[in-house]
Design a protein around this motif. Structure first.
Motif, PDB file in Angstrom:
ATOM      1  N   ARG A 134     -65.612  36.040   1.158  1.00 31.00           N
ATOM      2  CA  ARG A 134     -65.442  34.474   1.156  1.00 31.00           C
ATOM      3  C   ARG A 134     -65.383  34.165  -0.420  1.00 31.00           C
ATOM      4  N   ALA A 135     -66.180  34.467  -1.299  1.00 31.59           N
ATOM      5  CA  ALA A 135     -66.123  34.159  -2.602  1.00 31.59           C
ATOM      6  C   ALA A 135     -64.981  34.917  -3.476  1.00 31.59           C
ATOM      7  N   MET A 136     -64.613  35.989  -3.007  1.00 35.17           N
ATOM      8  CA  MET A 136     -63.684  36.648  -3.863  1.00 35.17           C
ATOM      9  C   MET A 136     -62.140  36.131  -3.683  1.00 35.17           C
ATOM     10  N   PHE A 137     -61.948  36.527  -2.117  1.00 37.30           N
ATOM     11  CA  PHE A 137     -60.495  36.167  -1.863  1.00 37.30           C
ATOM     12  C   PHE A 137     -59.541  35.211  -2.218  1.00 37.30           C
ATOM     13  N   PRO A 138     -60.343  33.888  -2.275  1.00 38.05           N
ATOM     14  CA  PRO A 138     -59.581  32.831  -2.813  1.00 38.05           C
ATOM     15  C   PRO A 138     -59.192  32.970  -4.439  1.00 38.05           C
ATOM     16  N   LEU A 139     -60.100  33.607  -5.080  1.00 34.87           N
ATOM     17  CA  LEU A 139     -59.625  33.957  -6.543  1.00 34.87           C
ATOM     18  C   LEU A 139     -58.323  34.917  -6.687  1.00 34.87           C
ATOM     19  N   LEU A 140     -58.394  35.868  -5.624  1.00 38.30           N
ATOM     20  CA  LEU A 140     -57.219  37.174  -5.517  1.00 38.30           C
ATOM     21  C   LEU A 140     -56.225  36.262  -5.160  1.00 38.30           C
ATOM     22  N   ALA A 142     -55.200  33.062  -5.752  1.00 36.66           N
ATOM     23  CA  ALA A 142     -54.934  32.370  -6.839  1.00 36.66           C
ATOM     24  C   ALA A 142     -54.177  33.175  -8.219  1.00 36.66           C
ATOM     25  N   SER A 143     -54.782  34.633  -8.108  1.00 39.31           N
ATOM     26  CA  SER A 143     -54.124  35.198  -9.224  1.00 39.31           C
ATOM     27  C   SER A 143     -52.610  35.706  -8.861  1.00 39.31           C
ATOM     28  N   GLN A 144     -52.333  35.535  -7.491  1.00 38.57           N
ATOM     29  CA  GLN A 144     -51.021  36.098  -7.232  1.00 38.57           C
ATOM     30  C   GLN A 144     -50.182  34.753  -7.188  1.00 38.57           C
ATOM     31  N   THR A 145     -50.690  33.729  -7.573  1.00 33.68           N
ATOM     32  CA  THR A 145     -49.722  32.431  -7.599  1.00 33.68           C
ATOM     33  C   THR A 145     -49.140  32.297  -9.105  1.00 33.68           C
ATOM     34  N   LEU A 146     -49.815  33.067 -10.042  1.00 36.03           N
ATOM     35  CA  LEU A 146     -49.448  32.972 -11.252  1.00 36.03           C
ATOM     36  C   LEU A 146     -47.978  33.498 -11.510  1.00 36.03           C
ATOM     37  N   LEU A 172     -52.216  43.557 -12.303  1.00 32.17           N
ATOM     38  CA  LEU A 172     -52.098  42.103 -11.835  1.00 32.17           C
ATOM     39  C   LEU A 172     -51.150  42.190 -10.469  1.00 32.17           C
ATOM     40  N   VAL A 173     -50.078  43.056 -10.631  1.00 33.90           N
ATOM     41  CA  VAL A 173     -48.952  42.839  -9.744  1.00 33.90           C
ATOM     42  C   VAL A 173     -49.471  43.809  -8.495  1.00 33.90           C
ATOM     43  N   THR A 174     -49.719  44.810  -8.813  1.00 36.77           N
ATOM     44  CA  THR A 174     -50.042  45.668  -7.558  1.00 36.77           C
ATOM     45  C   THR A 174     -51.398  45.611  -6.736  1.00 36.77           C
ATOM     46  N   PHE A 175     -52.407  44.849  -7.612  1.00 37.10           N
ATOM     47  CA  PHE A 175     -53.518  45.085  -7.054  1.00 37.10           C
ATOM     48  C   PHE A 175     -53.629  44.159  -5.503  1.00 37.10           C
ATOM     49  N   PHE A 176     -53.215  43.363  -5.425  1.00 41.76           N
ATOM     50  CA  PHE A 176     -53.515  42.255  -4.279  1.00 41.76           C
ATOM     51  C   PHE A 176     -53.111  42.912  -2.936  1.00 41.76           C
ATOM     52  N   PRO A 177     -51.873  43.645  -2.880  1.00 42.45           N
ATOM     53  CA  PRO A 177     -51.440  44.281  -1.416  1.00 42.45           C
ATOM     54  C   PRO A 177     -52.512  45.344  -0.949  1.00 42.45           C
TER      55      PRO A 177
END
Length: 307
Positions: A134-140, A142-146, A172-177
């Motif tokens: 719950r603390a990390m996923f909003p930041l992750l 947000a990182s994909q909106t840059l 940064l590009v490949t981490f989220f999926p």
């Protein structure tokens, strides 16, 4: 199976009738069993070729249409070069292309390896500590909106023109999926399996290793295939922002010199790299999940050896 007694051998022997009908012999072998492996190999090769044939045909038709339009449409080569010209120029400039491809490959592999390691570690922490999700996923998210076009020059400005900014941008590009796929895969683990392992005395880490991680593998490889298609693009964007060598710098230089044929040649090389990495991911999944291959074989086997 009909069996007769052979007085010369002093033991039971299969009758000629059973041999003529192709029934199993005394040693338990059948004609269908002997022939099944090559049939299975041929069927796998045939199915693979059948899957690739439509894509290859569509690609060939696209190239033919492009070639005809570029030659017969009165289009200048400085606007739209024909595929034959792109191929010719790529071969003539192969040394420069190879010299600029190696830095891109290095940045892509290093950045993707860091992304893979970080995704696994953070996904395991999220699985063990639900509040961290719950603390990390909003930041992750947000990182994909840059926008990468805007963030790449800043990363190069902060970390210089070396390999580090390219690794960071690829990660940064490949981490989220991958981390999303892993977390969802852990959550899809069967509750009955976890309860059974807990009843047998397995601890939290043991349950994670034996049940949750194998259950997440299909999800992980789905995310891996998505991520790996962005890895080369991320490295090229980083090189656009600032680098000494690389496919991004090569494309930028060719564009400034009004050489679209060389730009397209570099694009073709980057596409080939992406396809090679995607194929490597599929191959790794094939060997990392043998139970899927066994399941497919069990569906094929009942139909083999039938008259």
């Amino acid at each position: 199976m009909a069996v007769s007694f052979d007085p010369m051998r002093g033991r039971d022997a299969p009758s000629p009738i059973s041999q003529e009908r192709g029934e199993p012999s005394a040693i338990g072998e059948s004609r269908g069993a002997v022939q099944s492996p090559p049939l299975r190999g041929r069927s796998a090769l045939t199915s693979a070729l059948a899957k690739l044939a439509p894509a290859a045909l569509a690609f060939a038709l696209l190239l033919i249409a492009w070639e005809l339009y570029a030659r017969l449409g009165g289009i200048a080569p400085t606007v739209l070069p024909a595929p034959s010209r792109v191929l010719t120029q790529a071969w003539e400039n192969r040394a420069a292309l190879a010299d600029n491809t190696l830095p891109t490959i290095r940045a892509t592999l290093a950045g993707f390896a860091c992304s893979l390691l970080a995704a696994f570690i953070l996904s395991a922490l999220v699985d063990f500590l639900p509040r961290l999700r719950r603390a990390m996923f909003p930041l992750l998210i947000a990182s994909q909106t840059l926008p990468l076009v805007a963030i790449a020059p800043l990363v190069v400005l902060w970390f210089g023109f070396g390999l580090l900014p390219k690794i960071l941008l690829v990660a940064l590009v490949t981490f989220f999926p991958m981390i999303v796929a892993l977390v969802e895969g852990y959550a899809a683990t069967s509750t009955e399996i976890s309860q059974m392992l807990a009843a047998m005395g397995a601890g939290r880490w043991r349950i994670f290793w034996l049940a949750r991680l194998p259950s997440a593998l299909p999800y992980f490889f789905a995310g891996l295939r998505i991520s790996i298609t962005y890895a080369v693009v991320g490295a090229i964007f980083a090189e656009y922002a600032g680098a000494a060598k690389g496919l991004g710098i090569y494309m930028l230089s060719a564009k400034n010199n009004f050489r679209p044929d060389l730009v397209l040649a570099a694009v073709a090389v980057s596409s080939a790299l992406t396809l090679a990495l995607f194929g490597l991911a599929v191959l790794v999944q094939h060997f990392a999940m043998p139970w899927e291959r066994a399941g497919r074989d069990s569906k094929v086997e009942p139909s083999e050896g039938r008259p």
